[in-house]
Design a protein around this motif. Structure first.
Motif, mmCIF file in Angstrom:
data_model
loop_
_atom_site.group_PDB
_atom_site.id
_atom_site.type_symbol
_atom_site.label_atom_id
_atom_site.label_comp_id
_atom_site.label_asym_id
_atom_site.label_seq_id
_atom_site.Cartn_x
_atom_site.Cartn_y
_atom_site.Cartn_z
ATOM 1 N N TRP A 29 0.858 -6.156 -6.693
ATOM 2 C CA TRP A 29 1.228 -7.211 -5.738
ATOM 3 C C TRP A 29 0.121 -7.476 -4.726
ATOM 4 O O TRP A 29 0.053 -8.533 -4.114
ATOM 5 N N GLN A 30 -0.801 -6.497 -4.550
ATOM 6 C CA GLN A 30 -1.921 -6.683 -3.646
ATOM 7 C C GLN A 30 -3.135 -7.293 -4.352
ATOM 8 O O GLN A 30 -4.014 -7.853 -3.706
ATOM 9 N N HIS A 35 -3.223 -14.335 -1.120
ATOM 10 C CA HIS A 35 -2.384 -14.009 0.036
ATOM 11 C C HIS A 35 -3.125 -14.083 1.369
ATOM 12 O O HIS A 35 -2.596 -13.679 2.406
ATOM 13 N N TRP A 38 -3.283 -11.001 4.111
ATOM 14 C CA TRP A 38 -2.171 -10.378 4.829
ATOM 15 C C TRP A 38 -1.663 -9.131 4.116
ATOM 16 O O TRP A 38 -1.210 -8.175 4.759
ATOM 17 N N LYS A 39 -1.731 -9.116 2.797
ATOM 18 C CA LYS A 39 -1.202 -7.965 2.063
ATOM 19 C C LYS A 39 -2.142 -6.762 2.094
ATOM 20 O O LYS A 39 -1.784 -5.688 1.632
ATOM 21 N N TRP A 40 -3.368 -6.955 2.622
ATOM 22 C CA TRP A 40 -4.228 -5.786 2.817
ATOM 23 C C TRP A 40 -3.783 -4.997 4.041
ATOM 24 O O TRP A 40 -4.092 -3.811 4.160
ATOM 25 N N LYS A 41 -3.080 -5.656 4.969
ATOM 26 C CA LYS A 41 -2.660 -4.981 6.187
ATOM 27 C C LYS A 41 -1.680 -3.856 5.854
ATOM 28 O O LYS A 41 -0.690 -4.064 5.146
ATOM 29 N N PHE A 43 -2.209 -1.417 3.984
ATOM 30 C CA PHE A 43 -2.484 -0.819 2.682
ATOM 31 C C PHE A 43 -3.115 0.561 2.836
ATOM 32 O O PHE A 43 -2.902 1.448 2.017
ATOM 33 N N ASP A 116 2.719 -17.010 -3.571
ATOM 34 C CA ASP A 116 1.512 -17.420 -2.845
ATOM 35 C C ASP A 116 0.854 -18.622 -3.519
ATOM 36 O O ASP A 116 0.308 -19.499 -2.846
ATOM 37 N N GLN A 206 -10.010 -10.574 3.989
ATOM 38 C CA GLN A 206 -10.082 -11.470 2.836
ATOM 39 C C GLN A 206 -11.476 -12.078 2.711
ATOM 40 O O GLN A 206 -12.009 -12.220 1.605
#
Length: 248
Positions: A29-30, A35, A38-41, A43, A116, A206
Motif C-alpha cells: 500500500w506504500q 499518494h 503522505w503514506k511515508w509518514k 512508516f 489515489d 515524495q
C-alpha cells in the motif's frame, strides 16, 4: 488480490498454523508514487515492527520459504530522510537473518483499485497542477502483474533470491502521469516546479523519491520463474485501468 491469485493457482491460504510458505505484502500500500508522500509518514515506526512480526510468524509456522514484497526504491538508496530509510533497512534486516527469504523489489504499483489514482483523475479533470518531479526513470508494475509475480515467486523462488520485478518500459513519473492526464483525465496535464512544493500537499519525502531513479532489472526473475507481465508497459496498464473504470 494476492490471496485470490494464490487460491486460483491451487494454493491453500491460511492466516496461521504450520505452512510451507509465508507471503508478506503488507508494504504494497506504500509502494506507489500516487499518494504524494503522505503514506511515508509514520512508516519509520510501522515498518520495523512489522518486520519483527514477519520474522516471528515465519519461525512459528516453520515456513520453508518467505516471499517478501518489497520496493524497487531499494535500488535508489541510501536515503537520509527518516521516512524513506525503512524500505531499505527492513529488506536488509530480513536478509541478514536466518529467514529462508525470497525478496521481490516491485516497481511502483498502480491499478484500478487504487483510490489515489482516482483522485488524480479528478484533479486533472479540474485542471489542477501536479508535481511530476525531474525526468528520472522509474520501474512500474500493474497491481495484477504484481500479484502474479508473488505467485510465481512462491512456486519457483528460492531462499536467498533477490529479484527486481517490473514491466518492460522504465518511465519517469512525469511521462506516466502526463499520459494518464491525456487519456484518462481527458485534460492537458499541468505541473508545477519544485519551488512550488511548499504551496502544495506534496511531501518533501515524495520529492526526494522522485529525485532518484528506482529502476530494477526484471530479466533474472523472468528467467527464473517464467513470469511475464500481462501489461508490458504503463500504456497497456493504464488502458486496462480505463476499461475497468468505464461505466456499465
Amino acid at each position: 488480490m494476492v490471496a485470490e491469485r494464490l487460491a486460483a493457482a491451487g494454493h491453500k491460504v491460511v492466516a496461521k498454523g504450520p505452512v510451507e510458505a509465508v507471503v508478506d505484502v503488507a508494504f504494497a500500500w506504500q509502494n506507489s508514487l500516487l499518494h504524494d508522500g503522505w503514506k511515508w509518514k509514520g512508516f519509520a515506526g510501522f515498518a520495523p515492527a512489522h518486520a519483527t512480526q514477519l520474522v516471528d510468524a515465519a519461525r512459528a509456522t516453520q515456513a520453508g520459504l518467505v516471499v517478501f514484497a518489497g520496493f524497487a526504491l531499494a535500488e535508489a538508496g541510501p536515503f537520509e530522510e527518516p521516512d524513506l530509510r525503512p524500505p531499505l533497512e527492513v529488506e536488509a534486516a530480513l536478509r541478514s537473518g536466518d529467514l529462508p527469504l525470497c525478496a521481490l523489489r516491485l516497481g511502483w504499483l498502480y491499478g484500478p483499485r487504487m483510490n489515489d489514482l482516482r483522485r488524480y483523475r479528478t484533479a486533472f479533470q479540474w485542471l489542477r497542477p501536479y508535481y511530476g518531479g525531474p525526468h528520472r526513470l522509474q520501474s512500474w508494475l500493474h497491481e495484477e502483474d504484481a500479484a502474479e509475480a508473488v505467485v510465481a515467486a512462491l512456486e519457483k523462488g528460492r531462499p536467498g533470491d533477490v529479484h527486481g520485478v517490473a514491466d518492460e518500459l522504465p518511465a519517469s513519473n512525469r511521462q506516466v502521469m502526463d499520459y494518464f492526464a491525456w487519456n484518462l483525465g481527458h485534460r492537458p496535464p499541468l505541473s508545477f516546479p519544485r519551488a512550488g512544493l511548499r504551496f502544495s500537499p506534496v511531501q518533501e519525502a515524495q520529492a526526494l523519491v522522485l529525485d532518484r531513479s528506482s529502476v530494477v532489472d526484471p530479466a533474472p526473475f523472468r528467467k527464473a520463474t517464467g513470469w511475464r507481465p500481462k501489461y508490458p508497459t504503463y500504456v497497456e496498464g493504464l488502458g486496462a485501468v480505463a476499461e475497468a473504470w468505464a461505466p456499465g
